[in-house]
Scaffold this active site. Structure first.
Site, PDB file in Angstrom:
ATOM      1  N   ASP A 196      34.068  42.702  45.618  1.00 55.92           N
ATOM      2  CA  ASP A 196      35.511  42.494  45.519  1.00 55.92           C
ATOM      3  C   ASP A 196      36.064  43.441  44.459  1.00 55.92           C
ATOM      4  OD1 ASP A 196      34.736  41.510  43.065  1.00 55.92           O
ATOM      5  OD2 ASP A 196      35.567  39.520  43.328  1.00 55.92           O
ATOM      6  N   ASP A 227      40.486  39.679  43.253  1.00 57.12           N
ATOM      7  CA  ASP A 227      40.731  38.579  42.317  1.00 57.12           C
ATOM      8  C   ASP A 227      41.655  39.048  41.200  1.00 57.12           C
ATOM      9  OD1 ASP A 227      39.015  36.919  43.690  1.00 57.12           O
ATOM     10  OD2 ASP A 227      37.352  37.113  42.278  1.00 57.12           O
ATOM     11  N   ASP A 229      38.320  43.214  40.880  1.00 59.69           N
ATOM     12  CA  ASP A 229      38.825  42.240  39.904  1.00 59.69           C
ATOM     13  C   ASP A 229      39.812  42.898  38.940  1.00 59.69           C
ATOM     14  OD1 ASP A 229      36.696  40.060  40.493  1.00 59.69           O
ATOM     15  OD2 ASP A 229      35.486  41.826  40.041  1.00 59.69           O
TER      16      ASP A 229
END
Ligand code: DCT
Ligand code: MG
Length: 398
Positions: free
Chosen positions: A232, A322, A234
């Protein structure tokens, strides 16, 4: 944009001479190794780049760690993660187990696995786990966004073995996160590249600056540590003006939605309360406002194009993102906490507790002897408070 060039500067390949400050023990025969070069049992006292000279061992240890995690044997799981972390920090490849006898965190079991690998090129114990039906199924299920070990276990106990089993089972109610996890499985189980992370950063950067000129955006997680790929992307987003961060994430989500870029969003409002600090819960998620997103990323925004599966001709892919939004006076602690790696964070906290009688988390550092909170505006301030040598982000891949 400045936020990424900064991170890029931090994440660039490190000149060879400064890469590993813990040098291999070049010990002349008959002379005891100098204790100054001793490898610390704490990951926060080791420099660990993304270059792993002992991958054959650390990959095997990770299989065992995960196996113990699935079987709720946390102690054994941690033992293998610690051993892997020590081997990752070595600027040399282990060629015989005798070379590891002065290293911390290596026990009988880890040494036996290393011996097997050195002798046979593989570990039979690891292979047995890899072919274990239960382990394979749990790994498959937990690879879905929103499915944790408990859900995976529950599905396995119901006799489900594949995604089609799960999706065809009438008794199973997938939550919103799991539905998106299955819907975008192909995309979000594929690694995100640095170029894609940069493109996502540009999208977020544009959105926050529509909201406020005082925005602060920082890349964290694996990409800040110089990794080329991640699961992902962040980020920390906040504002220079204390209190103004409160509506930031909601506004960002709103803009992304209007742009048609939001495929999924789970927003968690802040439960941060400074009067409730210090928190003693180990490994607890922090209390800042955060959101877990799936964004639609257009190929045209990515330098060099998208990471795509073979035969995929779409001009976009889904990416997991995120965002965490602390008040600006908590920025340094959040940056340190979200930069990771998990083992590095775990040992920073353990070091603070065991060696300094201090409590560290993503919110604050508390000195139990002085009975006071220590203020920090940079990560360096926190290392200084802990009496630790500063470790650069790209050296925190423990
Ligand atoms: N983190 C933590 N505790 C948690 C979750 C996250 O301390 N329970 C920190 C450590 C790393 C950082 O937040 C980002 O988490 P991930 O994205 O899961 O890790 P990563 O290192 O960025 O790995 P990847 O490259 O796979 O995204
Ligand atoms: Mg990450």
């Amino acid at each position: 944009v400045s936020w990424f060039t900064d991170s890029m500067r931090e994440g660039r390949p490190v000149p060879v001479e400064t890469k590993h400050l813990i040098q291999p023990l070049a010990t002349p025969v008959g002379i005891d190794p100098a204790p100054v070069n001793k490898v610390s049992q704490y990951a926060c006292q080791r420099r660990t780049t993304t270059e792993n000279n002992n991958r054959i061992f650390t990959d095997a240890f990770e299989v065992l760690a995960e196996h113990y995690e699935f079987n709720d044997l946390q102690g054994r799981c941690l033992a293998f993660r610690r051993a892997a972390s020590v081997l990752k920090s070595l600027p040399w490849a282990v060629r015989c187990v005798e070379a590891t006898q002065d290293l911390p965190c290596l026990g009988e079991h880890t040494t036996a696995i290393m011996k097997e690998i050195l002798q046979h090129g593989r570990s039979f114990e690891v292979e047995k786990i890899l072919s274990d039906e239960r382990c394979r199924t749990l790994k498959l299920f937990t690879s879905v966004f929103g499915v944790g070990p408990k859900t995976a276990e529950k599905w396995h106990r119901r006799g489900l073995r594949s995604f089609s089993d799960v999706l065809a089972e009438p008794g199973i109610q997938l939550n919103r996160m799991q539905q998106s996890g299955f819907l975008h499985y192909g995309d979000i189980s594929r690694a995100v590249s640095r170029a894609e992370a940069r493109a996502v950063g540009n999208i977020i950067d544009e959105a926050v600056h529509v909201i406020t000129p005082n925005a602060i955006l920082a890349l964290t997680g694996g990409f800040r540590r110089g990794k080329e790929f991640g699961h992902d992307v962040d980020f920390i987003v906040t504002t220079a003006e204390l209190g103004k961060e409160k509506s930031l994430l909601i506004n960002i989500i709103d803009i992304l939605k209007k742009q048609g870029l939001l495929l999924f969003s789970d927003y968690q409002a802040s439960t941060f309360d400074i009067s409730k600090l210090p928190s003693h819960r180990f490994e607890a998620m922090d209390h800042f406002a955060k959101c877990f997103l799936i964004l639609r990323l257009e190929a045209s925004l990515v330098e060099g194009g998208l990471q795509r599966a073979e035969g995929d001709s779409r001009d976009w892919r889904a990416v997991r993102v995120d965002l965490v939004s602390p008040p600006v006076d908590r920025y340094a602690y959040t940056l340190l906490g979200w930069t990771g790696s998990r083992m590095f964070e775990r040992d920073l906290r353990r070091f603070a507790r065991m060696e300094r009688q201090m409590l560290l988390d993503n919110h604050a550092l508390y000195d139990k002897t002085k009975k006071e909170f220590l203020t920090a505006t940079t990560e360096k301030d926190i290392f200084d408070h802990l009496g630790l040598e500063y470790i650069e982000p790209w050296q925190r891949n423990a």
